[in-house]
Design a protein around this motif. Structure first.
Motif, PDB file in Angstrom:
ATOM      1  N   VAL A  54     -32.564  50.612 112.614  1.00 41.04           N
ATOM      2  CA  VAL A  54     -31.637  50.566 113.746  1.00 41.04           C
ATOM      3  C   VAL A  54     -32.316  51.091 115.009  1.00 41.04           C
ATOM      4  CG1 VAL A  54     -29.428  51.387 114.656  1.00 41.04           C
ATOM      5  CG2 VAL A  54     -29.625  50.783 112.234  1.00 41.04           C
ATOM      6  N   LYS A  55     -33.070  52.172 114.884  1.00 37.76           N
ATOM      7  CA  LYS A  55     -33.780  52.733 116.037  1.00 37.76           C
ATOM      8  C   LYS A  55     -34.790  51.739 116.601  1.00 37.76           C
ATOM      9  CE  LYS A  55     -33.520  57.705 115.072  1.00 37.76           C
ATOM     10  NZ  LYS A  55     -34.288  58.931 114.754  1.00 37.76           N
ATOM     11  N   ARG A  56     -35.457  51.019 115.715  1.00 39.80           N
ATOM     12  CA  ARG A  56     -36.471  50.058 116.160  1.00 39.80           C
ATOM     13  C   ARG A  56     -35.834  48.960 117.019  1.00 39.80           C
ATOM     14  NH1 ARG A  56     -38.734  49.501 111.610  1.00 39.80           N
ATOM     15  NH2 ARG A  56     -37.784  47.581 110.817  1.00 39.80           N
ATOM     16  N   VAL A  57     -34.686  48.466 116.575  1.00 42.51           N
ATOM     17  CA  VAL A  57     -33.985  47.434 117.333  1.00 42.51           C
ATOM     18  C   VAL A  57     -33.447  48.012 118.636  1.00 42.51           C
ATOM     19  CG1 VAL A  57     -32.016  45.844 117.321  1.00 42.51           C
ATOM     20  CG2 VAL A  57     -33.402  46.123 115.250  1.00 42.51           C
ATOM     21  N   LEU A  58     -32.881  49.206 118.562  1.00 39.77           N
ATOM     22  CA  LEU A  58     -32.313  49.843 119.751  1.00 39.77           C
ATOM     23  C   LEU A  58     -33.381  50.074 120.816  1.00 39.77           C
ATOM     24  CD1 LEU A  58     -29.752  51.161 120.991  1.00 39.77           C
ATOM     25  CD2 LEU A  58     -30.565  53.330 120.035  1.00 39.77           C
ATOM     26  N   ASP A  59     -34.578  50.479 120.403  1.00 41.47           N
ATOM     27  CA  ASP A  59     -35.652  50.763 121.357  1.00 41.47           C
ATOM     28  C   ASP A  59     -36.009  49.540 122.194  1.00 41.47           C
ATOM     29  OD1 ASP A  59     -35.840  53.397 120.633  1.00 41.47           O
ATOM     30  OD2 ASP A  59     -37.533  53.119 119.261  1.00 41.47           O
ATOM     31  N   ASN A  71     -28.093  59.541 126.862  1.00 39.91           N
ATOM     32  CA  ASN A  71     -28.850  60.313 125.882  1.00 39.91           C
ATOM     33  C   ASN A  71     -28.696  59.611 124.538  1.00 39.91           C
ATOM     34  OD1 ASN A  71     -30.223  62.266 124.425  1.00 39.91           O
ATOM     35  ND2 ASN A  71     -28.478  63.681 124.371  1.00 39.91           N
ATOM     36  N   TRP A  72     -29.596  58.677 124.277  1.00 36.93           N
ATOM     37  CA  TRP A  72     -29.434  57.796 123.128  1.00 36.93           C
ATOM     38  C   TRP A  72     -29.636  58.541 121.810  1.00 36.93           C
ATOM     39  CZ3 TRP A  72     -27.456  53.071 123.839  1.00 36.93           C
ATOM     40  CH2 TRP A  72     -27.545  52.514 125.116  1.00 36.93           C
ATOM     41  N   ARG A  73     -28.706  58.352 120.898  1.00 38.07           N
ATOM     42  CA  ARG A  73     -28.809  58.906 119.549  1.00 38.07           C
ATOM     43  C   ARG A  73     -28.289  57.858 118.563  1.00 38.07           C
ATOM     44  NH1 ARG A  73     -28.613  64.410 118.808  1.00 38.07           N
ATOM     45  NH2 ARG A  73     -28.943  63.855 116.608  1.00 38.07           N
ATOM     46  N   VAL A  74     -28.974  57.714 117.435  1.00 39.49           N
ATOM     47  CA  VAL A  74     -28.588  56.739 116.411  1.00 39.49           C
ATOM     48  C   VAL A  74     -28.084  57.457 115.172  1.00 39.49           C
ATOM     49  CG1 VAL A  74     -29.460  54.992 114.809  1.00 39.49           C
ATOM     50  CG2 VAL A  74     -30.143  54.917 117.204  1.00 39.49           C
ATOM     51  N   HIS A  75     -26.954  57.018 114.662  1.00 38.07           N
ATOM     52  CA  HIS A  75     -26.405  57.544 113.419  1.00 38.07           C
ATOM     53  C   HIS A  75     -25.976  56.369 112.542  1.00 38.07           C
ATOM     54  CE1 HIS A  75     -26.341  61.597 115.089  1.00 38.07           C
ATOM     55  NE2 HIS A  75     -25.755  61.101 116.163  1.00 38.07           N
ATOM     56  N   VAL A  76     -26.493  56.314 111.340  1.00 41.15           N
ATOM     57  CA  VAL A  76     -26.085  55.292 110.374  1.00 41.15           C
ATOM     58  C   VAL A  76     -25.183  55.959 109.341  1.00 41.15           C
ATOM     59  CG1 VAL A  76     -26.844  53.611 108.662  1.00 41.15           C
ATOM     60  CG2 VAL A  76     -28.200  53.981 110.740  1.00 41.15           C
ATOM     61  N   ILE A  77     -23.979  55.430 109.188  1.00 42.63           N
ATOM     62  CA  ILE A  77     -22.993  56.009 108.280  1.00 42.63           C
ATOM     63  C   ILE A  77     -22.966  55.200 106.989  1.00 42.63           C
ATOM     64  CG2 ILE A  77     -20.556  56.582 107.964  1.00 42.63           C
ATOM     65  CD1 ILE A  77     -20.328  56.796 111.000  1.00 42.63           C
ATOM     66  N   LYS A  78     -23.155  55.886 105.881  1.00 41.72           N
ATOM     67  CA  LYS A  78     -23.158  55.243 104.566  1.00 41.72           C
ATOM     68  C   LYS A  78     -21.725  54.906 104.170  1.00 41.72           C
ATOM     69  CE  LYS A  78     -24.567  54.070 100.391  1.00 41.72           C
ATOM     70  NZ  LYS A  78     -25.263  52.793 100.163  1.00 41.72           N
ATOM     71  N   ASP A  79     -21.349  53.670 104.414  1.00 37.90           N
ATOM     72  CA  ASP A  79     -20.023  53.163 104.037  1.00 37.90           C
ATOM     73  C   ASP A  79     -20.137  51.654 103.916  1.00 37.90           C
ATOM     74  OD1 ASP A  79     -17.407  52.371 103.714  1.00 37.90           O
ATOM     75  OD2 ASP A  79     -16.596  53.733 105.227  1.00 37.90           O
ATOM     76  N   ASP A  80     -20.413  51.186 102.696  1.00 35.92           N
ATOM     77  CA  ASP A  80     -20.657  49.764 102.479  1.00 35.92           C
ATOM     78  C   ASP A  80     -19.402  48.916 102.648  1.00 35.92           C
ATOM     79  OD1 ASP A  80     -23.213  50.546 101.954  1.00 35.92           O
ATOM     80  OD2 ASP A  80     -23.110  50.242  99.780  1.00 35.92           O
ATOM     81  N   GLY A  81     -18.237  49.550 102.680  1.00 38.20           N
ATOM     82  CA  GLY A  81     -17.001  48.794 102.839  1.00 38.20           C
ATOM     83  C   GLY A  81     -16.579  48.622 104.283  1.00 38.20           C
ATOM     84  N   MET A  82     -17.269  49.276 105.200  1.00 36.43           N
ATOM     85  CA  MET A  82     -16.907  49.217 106.622  1.00 36.43           C
ATOM     86  C   MET A  82     -17.872  48.309 107.360  1.00 36.43           C
ATOM     87  SD  MET A  82     -14.903  50.131 109.084  1.00 36.43           S
ATOM     88  CE  MET A  82     -14.013  51.601 108.507  1.00 36.43           C
ATOM     89  N   LEU A 100     -24.678  45.741 107.739  1.00 40.58           N
ATOM     90  CA  LEU A 100     -26.079  45.328 107.672  1.00 40.58           C
ATOM     91  C   LEU A 100     -26.303  44.042 106.873  1.00 40.58           C
ATOM     92  CD1 LEU A 100     -27.752  48.842 107.333  1.00 40.58           C
ATOM     93  CD2 LEU A 100     -27.485  47.433 109.379  1.00 40.58           C
ATOM     94  N   PRO A 101     -25.639  43.861 105.715  1.00 40.84           N
ATOM     95  CA  PRO A 101     -25.821  42.579 105.024  1.00 40.84           C
ATOM     96  C   PRO A 101     -25.305  41.389 105.832  1.00 40.84           C
ATOM     97  CG  PRO A 101     -24.951  44.240 103.532  1.00 40.84           C
ATOM     98  CD  PRO A 101     -24.856  44.811 104.907  1.00 40.84           C
ATOM     99  N   LEU A 109     -28.931  42.107 113.739  1.00 39.45           N
ATOM    100  CA  LEU A 109     -28.598  43.473 114.133  1.00 39.45           C
ATOM    101  C   LEU A 109     -28.673  43.620 115.649  1.00 39.45           C
ATOM    102  CD1 LEU A 109     -27.905  46.371 113.367  1.00 39.45           C
ATOM    103  CD2 LEU A 109     -30.344  46.797 112.979  1.00 39.45           C
ATOM    104  N   ALA A 110     -29.641  42.948 116.280  1.00 41.58           N
ATOM    105  CA  ALA A 110     -29.755  42.991 117.738  1.00 41.58           C
ATOM    106  C   ALA A 110     -28.532  42.364 118.396  1.00 41.58           C
ATOM    107  CB  ALA A 110     -31.023  42.278 118.194  1.00 41.58           C
ATOM    108  N   ALA A 111     -27.971  41.328 117.772  1.00 42.66           N
ATOM    109  CA  ALA A 111     -26.761  40.701 118.306  1.00 42.66           C
ATOM    110  C   ALA A 111     -25.594  41.676 118.274  1.00 42.66           C
ATOM    111  CB  ALA A 111     -26.427  39.440 117.508  1.00 42.66           C
ATOM    112  N   VAL A 112     -25.464  42.423 117.176  1.00 44.04           N
ATOM    113  CA  VAL A 112     -24.381  43.403 117.050  1.00 44.04           C
ATOM    114  C   VAL A 112     -24.569  44.543 118.040  1.00 44.04           C
ATOM    115  CG1 VAL A 112     -23.368  45.139 115.529  1.00 44.04           C
ATOM    116  CG2 VAL A 112     -23.855  42.851 114.651  1.00 44.04           C
TER     117      VAL A 112
END
Length: 258
Positions: A54-59, A71-82, A100-101, A109-112
């Motif tokens: 995610v950071k790579r795409v965001l950069d 102040n950019w910060r990336v957080h990935v939340i583990k929730d496969d149902g969301m 992600l799938p 991911l860049a589109a999102v």
């Protein structure tokens, strides 16, 4: 304090906003604390491969996003149902693993992320708050004038003003995000394919006129109408000369093979 309608820099759309940038940032910081608290124990570490993805795409997208003082910060939340992602005012990015799938690759991911960043660039959170204040005032006024329950004017204003305006913001973010991802040398066609996959995932979706978002079908069609312009942006950015490819993260690859 009342402010005159302002114009979106990227699309030229006129809209009402009475919330200052400072107030919007304060709201974003408060929301950031609340999301961190509610997601405690589910946020992947910074060194996790998915967070790095995610950071790579965001950069690559950040230089295309004119957000002063972010102040950019990336957080990935583990929730496969969301199936969701969002960006708060101030540049705080949250991505749920469930989306992600659907993204399939870095272009998706860049589109999102481009769409979500566009909401902040266009100051849609401030616009939504401004419209909420305007709607509340109108409901109170109409209820007092006609001596009726506030539920009726609230419902009518929601259907005739709030929901259409929300759908307009989503469409604007789609257009802005498409151009940002194209400038960042991500394949713009991936945005159309993303909404095609989203459409297949929709189950019992409400009619568009009762929804805050345009239908996935309409979003795909609108993006396809703009692909020629996006492709020109892609080429003018020198992307054809770059050796670009879509790299699927180990996490996504594992999900797709299940």
């Amino acid at each position: 304090m009342f402010r005159q309608p302002i114009t979106s820099a990227m699309t030229g759309r006129r809209r009402f906003n009475c919330i200052s940038s400072e107030q919007e940032l304060q709201m974003g910081n408060q929301s950031y604390k609340e999301v961190l608290s509610s997601s405690h124990g589910k946020i992947l570490p910074e060194h996790h491969p998915t967070t790095a993805l995610v950071k790579r795409v965001l950069d690559r997208l950040i230089p295309q996003a004119p957000i002063v003082g972010a102040n950019w910060r990336v957080h990935v939340i583990k929730d496969d149902g969301m199936i969701n992602a969002f960006v708060l005012p101030g540049g705080k990015v949250f991505v749920y693993t469930g989306i992600l799938p659907v993204c399939e690759d870095e272009d998706g991911l860049a589109a999102v992320l481009g769409h979500e960043i566009a909401h902040v660039v266009a100051r849609h959170p401030a616009e939504r708050m401004s419209n909420s204040l305007l709607t509340i005032g109108a409901v109170v006024l109409i209820s007092a004038m006609f001596d009726i329950s506030g539920q009726i004017p609230s419902l009518l204003l929601n259907l005739m003003y709030s929901l259409p305006n929300s759908r307009t913001q989503e469409a604007e973010a789609d257009e802005m995000g498409l151009m940002m991802m194209s400038k960042a040398c991500y394949n713009p066609e991936a945005a159309a394919r993303l909404w095609s996959r989203m459409q297949r995932l929709e189950k019992e979706a409400p009619p568009q006129f009762m929804s805050t978002h345009p239908s996935s079908y309409n979003r795909e069609e609108a993006i396809r109408d703009r692909l020629h312009k996006a492709q020109n942006v892609y080429e003018q950015s020198g992307c054809d000369s770059m050796q670009t490819y879509s790299e699927i993260s180990p996490y996504i690859n594992a999900r797709l093979q299940r």
